[in-house]
Structure formats: structure tokens, C-alpha cells
Scaffold this active site. Structure first.
Site, PDB file in Angstrom:
ATOM      1  N   ASP A   1      16.923  10.291   0.306  1.00 46.24           N
ATOM      2  CA  ASP A   1      16.780   9.876   1.705  1.00 46.24           C
ATOM      3  C   ASP A   1      17.446  10.903   2.634  1.00 46.24           C
ATOM      4  O   ASP A   1      16.853  11.345   3.621  1.00 46.24           O
ATOM      5  CB  ASP A   1      17.413   8.482   1.882  1.00 46.24           C
ATOM      6  CG  ASP A   1      17.417   8.021   3.313  1.00 46.24           C
ATOM      7  OD1 ASP A   1      16.395   7.470   3.763  1.00 46.24           O
ATOM      8  OD2 ASP A   1      18.430   8.223   4.004  1.00 46.24           O
TER       9      ASP A   1
ATOM     10  N   LYS B   1      15.719  13.617   5.450  1.00 46.99           N
ATOM     11  CA  LYS B   1      16.184  13.746   6.840  1.00 46.99           C
ATOM     12  C   LYS B   1      16.616  15.184   7.126  1.00 46.99           C
ATOM     13  O   LYS B   1      16.363  15.720   8.204  1.00 46.99           O
ATOM     14  CB  LYS B   1      17.334  12.767   7.097  1.00 46.99           C
ATOM     15  CG  LYS B   1      16.865  11.315   7.079  1.00 46.99           C
ATOM     16  CD  LYS B   1      18.027  10.354   7.019  1.00 46.99           C
ATOM     17  CE  LYS B   1      17.566   8.913   7.020  1.00 46.99           C
ATOM     18  NZ  LYS B   1      18.654   7.984   6.686  1.00 46.99           N
TER      19      LYS B   1
END
Ligand SMILES: NC(=O)c1ccc[n+]([C@@H]2O[C@H](COP(=O)([O-])OP(=O)(O)OC[C@H]3O[C@@H](n4cnc5c(N)ncnc54)[C@H](OP(=O)(O)O)[C@@H]3O)[C@@H](O)[C@H]2O)c1
Length: 417
Positions: A203, A207
Site C-alpha cells: 500500500d 502511494k
């Protein structure tokens, strides 16, 4: 003159529900300040079951057929909040080709297909905005895209994953084990039943890919990022980190070294005086290092219905204002630059935790001419130390030396202020 903007929302989960609430609460203020009136024309749900009450409360028109939205010429902006990459990608492409502006919070999709989708948006002369895809409520993408345009960014360091930051904070402050911290995060709604995406670092890596695209105009692949999760972090690491004056954080970072980028997501030891050390629990923090500004820090909630919905709403407003002012369509965009290369000579301090140590470590390291910042060896069995300023090759060489006299339990890089 008052202008009506019609939006449609794909999905009615956590963020979409936050958007409906926040838009209702801000409607009057938006109208007074911009002369824009927003209406949610349709909301796509997988099934109407459990959604009827919410629809009634907010006077939403539900549909289970996405084409009722994508083929409706009166809809100006499609807001994708279903997540995932299959249906979301297909429907965003169709919306863009039908000349609808698109707003999404979908980091997986934008990290992997952001360039492709942006070029379709450009061809169709519509906007694709995705502020909420990185750091939830922190307006970092618009800041990179606008405020840093005349500056040269040299590095980014970010605590970008609220789940792991919550777990690591609980481990450090309450002495919880990894498993207990994960259970606590799940009970508090900060971790999913399957936490792999968060705890393995994916994750945060997605980003980081989005931040790198806007900050350095480079399209990284996941393979360009060294990704290490937090599963190996133990209570012992936390004890030593605290003793030596550090905290353990999952840090996403990218450094520009000459024309190359070095990008990694990994647990690191962050000195207690580092600005990101104040970022605790589910909060996010980002440091931008740039030539003209020096270091700037952005801090705020990285997830949650209302903060994330607020970023989505800001994108919707920016698009609507551009639409009504007939401004050229802006993109969160990049130009093509060469591939990223991992830089071999990245220099860092490293924390080592050793067991079964058969030597006096201070003497041993002195003989190897390794400079240490701190060293803790209460008996000959276990020891921890921070080695100063090693290149990756020097670190690998030190590992070989240490393996002859001890068992290496942990190695983490160390980030000073
Ligand atoms: N939650 C956060 O704090 C946060 C923060 C930043 C970014 N985001 C991003 O925002 C997006 C939405 O997240 P969320 O937390 O709101 O997720 P969520 O609560 O799981 O909501 C997603 C909704 O979309 C619906 N959906 C999924 N596939 C669909 C389909 N094919 N057709 C119709 N409906 C479909 C789901 O319906 P069912 O329940 O019936 O499956 C669910 O109601 C994701 O991309 C996420 O990464 C979330």
C-alpha cells in the site's frame, strides 16, 4: 449565474458515504462561495439491499447498471469509489472517453495505470484527479502539482500507511507483540481481515509510486522499489530502538542522487528528534525536500471516511470551477523520463541486532574499522548497535564479518534528523 454540476458516484461504501455526508453539509457554503450547485444524480451499488435506507435519507437514486451513469450525457463528473483495478479501470476509461471528468481515491489503480488513464483523459480533454489516493485527507498531490512547480524536489520521506503506523505505535508505546498489535488494529477498524497489502508494504509502495510520478515525473514499477514489510519487527527491536533513542516506522522514501532515484519502503529506525517521529497511530506525515524550500512537512489523517471524502470533494470542486470558468483542463500529469535505476552507492546508517555473539563487539567493530553511533551489549550473548555511514556494498561486507561471530537477527536502516 448559478451553475448546476451533476455528479455520479460508483460505490456506496466508507468513502462514498463520507462524500454524500460532506457534500450535503457543505452545499450552502459551496453555493455562496462559487455559485455552483452540486447534485448527486446517480449512485452505483452492487445490490440495493442494505442501501435503501441510506438512499432515502439523502435522496439518492441508486442503480445497479453502470451504463445508466456512463451513457448519461447529463452527468459531468464520475467519482469512482469502488476500489480494485478491473471494473474500476474499465469504467473510468469509458467515462473519460464519454468526456466525463473523473475523480478517484483508488491508489492501486492510479499507481499501476495512472499514466495510461491520464493520457486518455488528455485525449478526451477532461480531467482525472486523484488527491485522495495518497495520504487520505492531506492535500499533498495538488501541493506537489502546483506549489512545487518552480522548485526542484530532491527527496521525499513519508509515513503513508496508517495501519502499520498504528501497529508500530502500539508496539512501541504499549509493549504489544506484532500479533497483538495487528488484532488491536483490526478491532479498531484500522486493519482489514487480510492485512497483507498494508503489513507487506505494498500500500505504501503504491502511494510512493504516485508521489514519485508527480514529484520527479518518473513512472516507477513496483520492481524499482525495494519493499520490506513490518512482520519481522519484534518487541526486542522496539526495546533496543528505544534504548538507542529511536522509533521504528514504516518509511516510504525516495532520494534523487544525480539523475537516478533510489526508492524504498521499509521499516527504519527514526531518531526521536526527526520531524516524522511525531506521526503516531493512524496519522500520516510527509517530508518534501527541495532546493528552494528546504524541508517542508505535511501532517494529517491518512484515511477515514470524512478526511478522504474531503479530498475527493476538493477534486470535484476544482474540476467544477475549471468547467464553469472554461479554463484549460488541468491534469495531475507527468512527462516521460528515463527508467529509474537503483543507485548502488546509497549511504546509510544501519541498526544490527545480534544473538549468539561470541566476541566483545566494541573491540571487534573497532578492528574492522566500523564506526558506530551507539552500541549496547550487556553480555556476550546479545547485542545491538548502529553502524555509521555504510554503502550497500560495505553493509554486505559487514554482514559477512558478523555472521562469523554471531547470528544476525535484524538489520534496519537508520534515519537521522
Ligand atoms: N477507506 C479509506 O479510509 C480510504 C482512504 C483512502 C483511499 N481509499 C480508497 O477509496 C476507495 C473506496 O474505499 P472504501 O474504504 O470506501 O471501500 P468500501 O467501503 O469497501 O466501499 C466500496 C464500495 O464499492 C462497492 N463495489 C465494489 N465493487 C463494485 C461493483 N463492481 N459494482 C458496484 N459496487 C461495487 C462495494 O459494494 P459491496 O459492499 O457490495 O462489495 C462497496 O460498497 C478504494 O479505492 C480505497 O483504496 C479509502
Amino acid at each position: 449565474m448559478e451553475k448546476q454540476v451533476k455528479i455520479a458516484v460508483l460505490g456506496l461504501g466508507v468513502v462514498a458515504s463520507g462524500l454524500v455526508e460532506n457534500l450535503n453539509a457543505a452545499k450552502e457554503k459551496i453555493k455562496q462561495q462559487t455559485n455552483l450547485t452540486f447534485s448527486i444524480a446517480k449512485v452505483l451499488v452492487r445490490s440495493r439491499e442494505n442501501k435503501e435506507e441510506q438512499a432515502k435519507k439523502h435522496q439518492l437514486t441508486l442503480t445497479t447498471d453502470v451504463n445508466e451513469i456512463l451513457d448519461d450525457p447529463t452527468i459531468d463528473i464520475v467519482v469512482e469509489l469502488i476500489g480494485g483495478t478491473d471494473a474500476a479501470k474499465k469504467w473510468i476509461i469509458k467515462a473519460l472517453k464519454q468526456k466525463k471528468h473523473v475523480v478517484t481515491a483508488n491508489k492501486d489503480l492510479i499507481a499501476q495505470f495512472g499514466n495510461e488513464l491520464t493520457s486518455i483523459a488528455k485525449q478526451s480533454n477532461v480531467s482525472l484527479f486523484y488527491e485522495a489516493s495518497v495520504a487520505g485527507g492531506i492535500p499533498i498531490l495538488h501541493t506537489l502539482n502546483n506549489s512545487f512547480i518552480a522548485d526542484e524536489i530532491t527527496g521525499i520521506k513519508g509515513i503513508l500507511n496508517g495501519t502499520t503506523n498504528f501497529m508500530l505505535t502500539q508496539m512501541a508505546e504499549l509493549g504489544l507483540s506484532y500479533d497483538k498489535a495487528l488484532q488491536t488494529a483490526q478491532a479498531a477498524g484500522f486493519a482489514e481481515a487480510n492485512p497483507t497489502n498494508d503489513v507487506d508494504g505494498w500500500d505504501a509502495a503504491y502511494k510512493l509510486m504516485i508521489l514519485v510520478r508527480l514529484a520527479f515525473a518518473k513512472d516507477l514499477a513496483l520492481k524499482d522499489i525495494k519493499i520490506v514489510g513490518i512482520q519481522s519487527i519484534t518487541q526486542k527491536d522496539n526495546d533496543y530502538a528505544q534504548k538507542l533513542g529511536y522509533q521504528i516506522k514504516l518509511l516510504a522514501q525516495v532520494k534523487k542522487i544525480e539523475e537516478h532515484l533510489y526508492a524504498e519502503v521499509a521499516p527504519v529506525l527514526l531518531s526521536n528528534t526527526h520531524p516524522l517521529a511525531v506521526v503516531k497511530n493512524e496519522m500520516n506525515g510527509i517530508l518534501i525536500e527541495s532546493k528552494a524550500m528546504g524541508t517542508s512537512m505535511f501532517y494529517g489523517p491518512g484515511a477515514g471516511a470524512s478526511p478522504t471524502a474531503q479530498s475527493v470533494l476538493a477534486d470535484i470542486l476544482a474540476i467544477a470551477q475549471n468547467m464553469t470558468n472554461k479554463q484549460p483542463v488541468p491534469q495531475m500529469s507527468v512527462s516521460n523520463l528515463p527508467n529509474c535505476e537503483i543507485h548502488e552507492e546509497v549511504v546509510s546508517d544501519y541498526y544490527f541486532l545480534l544473538s549468539d555473539c561470541t566476541v566483545d563487539l566494541a573491540n571487534f567493530l573497532e578492528k574492522q574499522e566500523v564506526k558506530t553511533l551507539s552500541l549496547s551489549q550487556t553480555d556476550l550473548i546479545e547485542a545491538a548497535f548502529v553502524a555509521k555511514q555504510l554503502t550497500i556494498k560495505q553493509k554486505d561486507w559487514l554482514i559477512e564479518q558478523l555472521q562469523q561471530v554471531s547470528h544476525i537477527k535484524q538489520i534496519l536502516s537508520v534515519v537521522e534528523e
